[in-house]
Design a protein around this motif. Structure first.
Motif, short mmCIF file in Angstrom:
data_model
loop_
_atom_site.label_atom_id
_atom_site.label_comp_id
_atom_site.label_asym_id
_atom_site.label_seq_id
_atom_site.Cartn_x
_atom_site.Cartn_y
_atom_site.Cartn_z
N THR A 253 -2.22 -29.80 -9.38
CA THR A 253 -2.39 -30.72 -8.26
C THR A 253 -3.64 -31.57 -8.42
N PHE A 254 -4.71 -30.99 -8.89
CA PHE A 254 -5.98 -31.70 -8.99
C PHE A 254 -6.11 -32.52 -10.27
N SER A 255 -5.34 -32.22 -11.29
CA SER A 255 -5.52 -32.89 -12.57
C SER A 255 -5.11 -34.36 -12.53
N GLY A 256 -4.33 -34.77 -11.54
CA GLY A 256 -3.87 -36.15 -11.49
C GLY A 256 -4.90 -37.13 -10.98
N SER A 257 -5.91 -36.69 -10.26
CA SER A 257 -6.92 -37.59 -9.71
C SER A 257 -8.18 -37.55 -10.56
N PRO A 258 -8.68 -38.73 -11.00
CA PRO A 258 -9.87 -38.74 -11.87
C PRO A 258 -11.09 -38.08 -11.21
N TRP A 259 -11.34 -38.40 -9.94
CA TRP A 259 -12.54 -37.86 -9.29
C TRP A 259 -12.34 -36.43 -8.82
N LEU A 260 -11.16 -36.15 -8.27
CA LEU A 260 -10.91 -34.78 -7.84
C LEU A 260 -10.90 -33.82 -9.02
N VAL A 262 -12.76 -34.00 -11.69
CA VAL A 262 -14.16 -33.70 -12.04
C VAL A 262 -14.72 -32.65 -11.11
N LEU A 263 -14.54 -32.85 -9.81
CA LEU A 263 -15.06 -31.90 -8.84
C LEU A 263 -14.37 -30.55 -8.95
N PHE A 264 -13.06 -30.57 -9.24
CA PHE A 264 -12.32 -29.31 -9.32
C PHE A 264 -12.76 -28.49 -10.53
N LEU A 265 -12.93 -29.15 -11.69
CA LEU A 265 -13.36 -28.40 -12.87
C LEU A 265 -14.81 -27.94 -12.74
N ALA A 293 -13.75 -34.83 -17.07
CA ALA A 293 -13.67 -33.61 -16.26
C ALA A 293 -13.99 -32.38 -17.10
N ARG A 294 -13.51 -32.36 -18.33
CA ARG A 294 -13.78 -31.20 -19.19
C ARG A 294 -15.25 -31.15 -19.60
N LEU A 295 -15.87 -32.31 -19.77
CA LEU A 295 -17.31 -32.32 -20.04
C LEU A 295 -18.07 -31.74 -18.86
N ALA A 332 -25.96 -31.70 -12.24
CA ALA A 332 -25.12 -31.56 -13.42
C ALA A 332 -23.89 -32.44 -13.35
N ILE A 333 -23.28 -32.55 -12.18
CA ILE A 333 -22.10 -33.41 -12.03
C ILE A 333 -22.49 -34.87 -12.23
N VAL A 334 -23.60 -35.29 -11.63
CA VAL A 334 -24.04 -36.68 -11.76
C VAL A 334 -24.37 -37.02 -13.21
N CYS A 335 -25.10 -36.14 -13.89
CA CYS A 335 -25.45 -36.40 -15.30
C CYS A 335 -24.20 -36.42 -16.17
N SER A 336 -23.26 -35.55 -15.90
CA SER A 336 -22.02 -35.52 -16.68
C SER A 336 -21.23 -36.81 -16.50
#
Length: 344
Positions: A253-260, A262-265, A293-295, A332-336
């Protein structure tokens, strides 16, 4: 008539209070190896007592994941606590004052770079950072090392290169994003950190002249390993519960949204609590998610996860762990996103 000096000599003198390390030594009973044996035997006995219930597939999967996380991190925790005890007992405080710059703002990036020289798992970095603070290192530099050591060391970067053979830029992106996160968090502590957030026991002194260094090493190792090991098990149990309870459909469900995604992973990295030496292979298996998202998964995981939060709570206190983990996650999310968006 006695002189004043004789009168003073006649006054009974109270006995000297016991040394701090001697008093601390009495906190640990002589039969402490039995405590280790009991900690290992009680969970196994409980599982055996449940019998058939323990043979259910979900419980079997939970038990497998819990043991895998614990056994994966235990050698690094053992190494970290041994290194922590050695630093506290054998390394003079003047060594750190010579190696690190005197200005805390410059000491933070130097300590971050030291993560390459002294690599380790996130479980090992917590007791080492604790010892560094006890030896007089500014907490900002110690916390920068705590974040960088499991994220920028050669073992982790080599594993990342193997996991992503067709994307060597992923290794560079992970190095830069992790390094930037550790430096920013160190500077944030200089700006906003409060010593009151740290548990008073963290601000201990190092080796005291006249006392046996091997005794100090043994006592420090016993305390750190038994104390941190319990929190490691708690974190592993929480990670195993998430692994078993969350269905695969939620991931899709979350893999389809670019921003979601990132937050989900990022949240998944915190909950799975995979060791930093192995998280690159987990990230590579998440093929439905974007490289960005994987980064994020690989940058957040070594710095914030359930077992690491538990270890920080047990070592530095809950007030520190809550604030530091939340801030580290955001940074960490912002730097990634910034570095990954530019390179990937």
């Amino acid at each position: 008539m006695r002189t004043t000096v004789e009168r003073v000599r006649a006054v009974p003198v109270a006995a000297d209070p016991p040394a701090d390390d001697e008093a601390a030594g009495r906190d640990w009973p002589r039969f402490w190896p039995l405590l280790l044996l009991g900690a290992a035997a009680v969970p196994g006995t409980a599982l055996f007592a449940f019998g058939r219930w323990g043979d259910e597939p979900a419980v079997h999967a939970w038990r497998t994941v819990c043991l895998a996380v614990t056994l994966q991190a235990l050698p690094f925790l053992l190494l970290g606590t041994a290194l922590s005890g050695a630093i506290s007992a054998f390394v003079p405080a003047r060594v750190f004052s010579r190696v690190l710059p005197r200005r805390p703002a410059l000491a933070v990036p130097v300590a971050t770079a030291a993560g390459v020289v002294l690599p380790g798992c996130e479980c090992a970095s917590v007791p080492v950072a604790n010892s560094l603070i006890g030896r007089g290192v500014t907490p900002a530099a110690a916390f920068a090392f705590l974040l960088s050591a499991p994220a920028v060391n050669p073992v982790v970067l080599t594993a990342t290169a193997i996991a992503f053979p067709a994307s060597p830029v992923m290794v560079l992106a992970r190095l830069l994003a992790s390094f930037a996160t550790a430096v920013v968090m160190g500077w944030l502590w200089l700006w906003l950190g409060r010593e009151q957030w740290l548990r008073p026991a963290v601000r201990h002194t190092g080796h005291q002249p006249g006392h046996n260094r091997w005794t100090e090493f043994r006592r420090g190792f016993q305390h750190d390993f038994l104390h941190a090991g319990g929190f490691l098990v708690v974190g592993a149990m929480a990670a195993a519960t998430f692994n078993v309870s969350v269905p695969r459909s939620v991931l899709d469900t979350f893999s389809g949204s670019p921003w979601l995604s990132v937050l989900f992973l990022a949240a998944l990295a915190i909950l799975l609590a995979v060791c930093s030496e192995a998280d690159a292979f987990v990230a590579a298996s998440l093929t439905g998610f974007s490289p960005l998202a994987r980064l994020t998964f690989m940058v957040v995981g070594p710095m914030v996860d359930l077992k690491l939060i538990a270890l920080q709570t047990g070592t530095f206190g809950r007030a520190f762990a809550v604030r530091f983990s939340a801030a580290t996650t955001v940074v960490a999310i912002v730097c990634s996103v910034l570095i990954g968006g530019a390179l990937l």
